[in-house]
Design an enzyme around this catalytic site. Structure first.
Site, PDB file in Angstrom:
ATOM      1  N   SER A 235       0.850  -1.192   0.000  1.00 11.38           N
ATOM      2  CA  SER A 235       0.000   0.000   0.000  1.00 11.38           C
ATOM      3  C   SER A 235       0.881   1.236   0.000  1.00 11.38           C
ATOM      4  O   SER A 235       2.094   1.158   0.168  1.00 11.38           O
ATOM      5  CB  SER A 235      -0.895   0.036   1.248  1.00 11.38           C
ATOM      6  OG  SER A 235      -1.831  -1.010   1.253  1.00 11.38           O
ATOM      7  N   SER A 273      -3.451  -3.521  -3.178  1.00  8.61           N
ATOM      8  CA  SER A 273      -2.754  -2.344  -2.663  1.00  8.61           C
ATOM      9  C   SER A 273      -3.752  -1.265  -2.267  1.00  8.61           C
ATOM     10  O   SER A 273      -4.669  -0.940  -3.011  1.00  8.61           O
ATOM     11  CB  SER A 273      -1.798  -1.798  -3.734  1.00  8.61           C
ATOM     12  OG  SER A 273      -1.044  -0.724  -3.227  1.00  8.61           O
ATOM     13  N   ASP A 275      -4.094   2.463  -1.909  1.00  7.86           N
ATOM     14  CA  ASP A 275      -3.392   3.671  -2.366  1.00  7.86           C
ATOM     15  C   ASP A 275      -4.276   4.870  -2.049  1.00  7.86           C
ATOM     16  O   ASP A 275      -5.240   5.154  -2.786  1.00  7.86           O
ATOM     17  CB  ASP A 275      -3.093   3.567  -3.855  1.00  7.86           C
ATOM     18  CG  ASP A 275      -2.299   2.301  -4.155  1.00  7.86           C
ATOM     19  OD1 ASP A 275      -1.070   2.374  -4.169  1.00  7.86           O
ATOM     20  OD2 ASP A 275      -2.933   1.243  -4.345  1.00  7.86           O
TER      21      ASP A 275
END
Length: 351
Positions: A235, A273, A275
């Protein structure tokens, strides 16, 4: 663009950063390799004097706290806290304790409190299940926060993070936009824990070797696993600050440009991930409560050329902050004897 004096988020007057870093063995193969980072938008009472803010979720595989209210009301009223995925609750509690100590009215004669916490998964190096971060570590990170230069790399929340297969962590950078005799600063702080080595586009980048799978070890039931060394997708948390007088809507536009800076480093944003970008303006505050039904604030014109410069500043400072997280981080050991090496460059990527 021209960089700020410190080339950091603390080039915005009043912004302060503090870390608590936890490292070392616990028992057996377990290891603490984690921490907390606190970002204070100004040095006053954040509940009484909130800052305009916004957020942008590029990929929502994350467990942040507080962003729903930020999007609804357009302000931040607490330190912005960063930690690992399983420590969001503890950091939230510690930050609430700190804020309650400063504000006896919260939850009593005044409203409740919205605390913002961002996270990344550091379970490759850190025994995240042991939840080593406690509420007092969040309080300590807030108390230690100071303006000026601060540690970057494998410190605070960045202690156990991995970026492009090398050691990542905390990084920061800033850019200046000048117009009509005024100078505006955009500063970014990132927590980097994303990407595969072959994706990175920084000049001179040497792709790290992928770790060899660990030898499966038979457990009492006879089961084995050859997936034990698999790293999570990762991340990134990006915090963009400015002293330009932007409202919440404009800060949302600024946050989206930071995503371009992230993309310029090479990542294509993996499925797993998280983000997430948080932006705020320290140019002026929004008072809590009061008898007056209105307040007057300066707001940047959307169609002024300086807006384009602020967008470019967010892009450039985000891109370099990610690079700085790699340049500052040192080779770090963690649980199960794992080792993540410092990033290697064949040439100076800042040249």
């Amino acid at each position: 663009m021209e960089k700020g004096k410190l080339n950091a988020i603390t080039d915005i007057e009043g912004v302060a950063v503090g870390h608590v870093t936890l490292g070392g063995p616990i028992e057996g193969e377990d290891f603490r390799c984690t921490g907390v980072t606190a970002i204070l938008p100004h040095g006053g009472n954040l509940f009484e004097e909130k800052v305009p803010a916004a957020s942008f979720v590029l990929n929502g595989f994350g467990k942040t706290a507080g962003l729903v209210q930020v999007e609804e009301l357009g302000v931040i009223e607490s330190p912005i806290m960063l930690t690992n995925t399983f420590s969001v609750g503890a950091v939230l509690e510690g930050t609430i304790r700190h804020m309650l100590g400063e504000n006896p009215a919260i939850g009593d004669s005044s409203s409740s409190l919205n605390v913002v916490v961002g996270e990344c998964n550091d379970s490759y190096l850190n025994s995240m299940r042991r939840m080593a971060v406690r509420p007092e570590h969040a309080e300590e990170a807030i108390r230690s926060a100071a303006p000026g230069a601060f540690a970057q790399g494998a410190v605070g929340a960045g202690k156990g993070m991995i970026c492009y297969g090398a050691k990542g962590g905390v990084g920061s950078s800033s850019r200046l936009a000048r117009h009509a005799g005024r100078t505006f600063t955009v500063g970014t702080l990132v927590l980097t824990n994303f990407g595969r080595g072959h994706e990175c586009l920084f000049p001179g980048w040497v792709t790290p070797e992928e770790p060899a799978p660990e030898t499966p070890v038979a457990e009492s039931g006879g089961s084995t696993s050859d997936q034990d060394d698999k790293r999570p997708d990762g991340s990134v948390i990006i915090v963009v600050a400015t002293d330009a007088p932007l409202d919440s809507r404009q800060l949302g536009r600024l946050a989206k440009r930071a995503a371009i800076g992230l993309g310029r480093t090479g990542t294509h944003i993996h499925n797993g991930s998280g983000d997430i970008i948080i932006s705020f303006s320290a140019a002026q505050t929004v008072p809590h409560g009061g008898e007056e039904p209105t307040c007057t604030r300066e707001v940047m014109k959307d169609d002024h050329p300086v807006m384009n410069d602020l967008f470019q500043a967010a892009i450039e400072s985000t891109e370099e902050a990610i690079l700085q997280s790699l340049l500052h981080a040192e080779t770090t050991s963690g649980r199960k004897g794992r080792l993540v090496k410092k990033a290697v460059f064949e040439s100076n990527p800042l040249a």
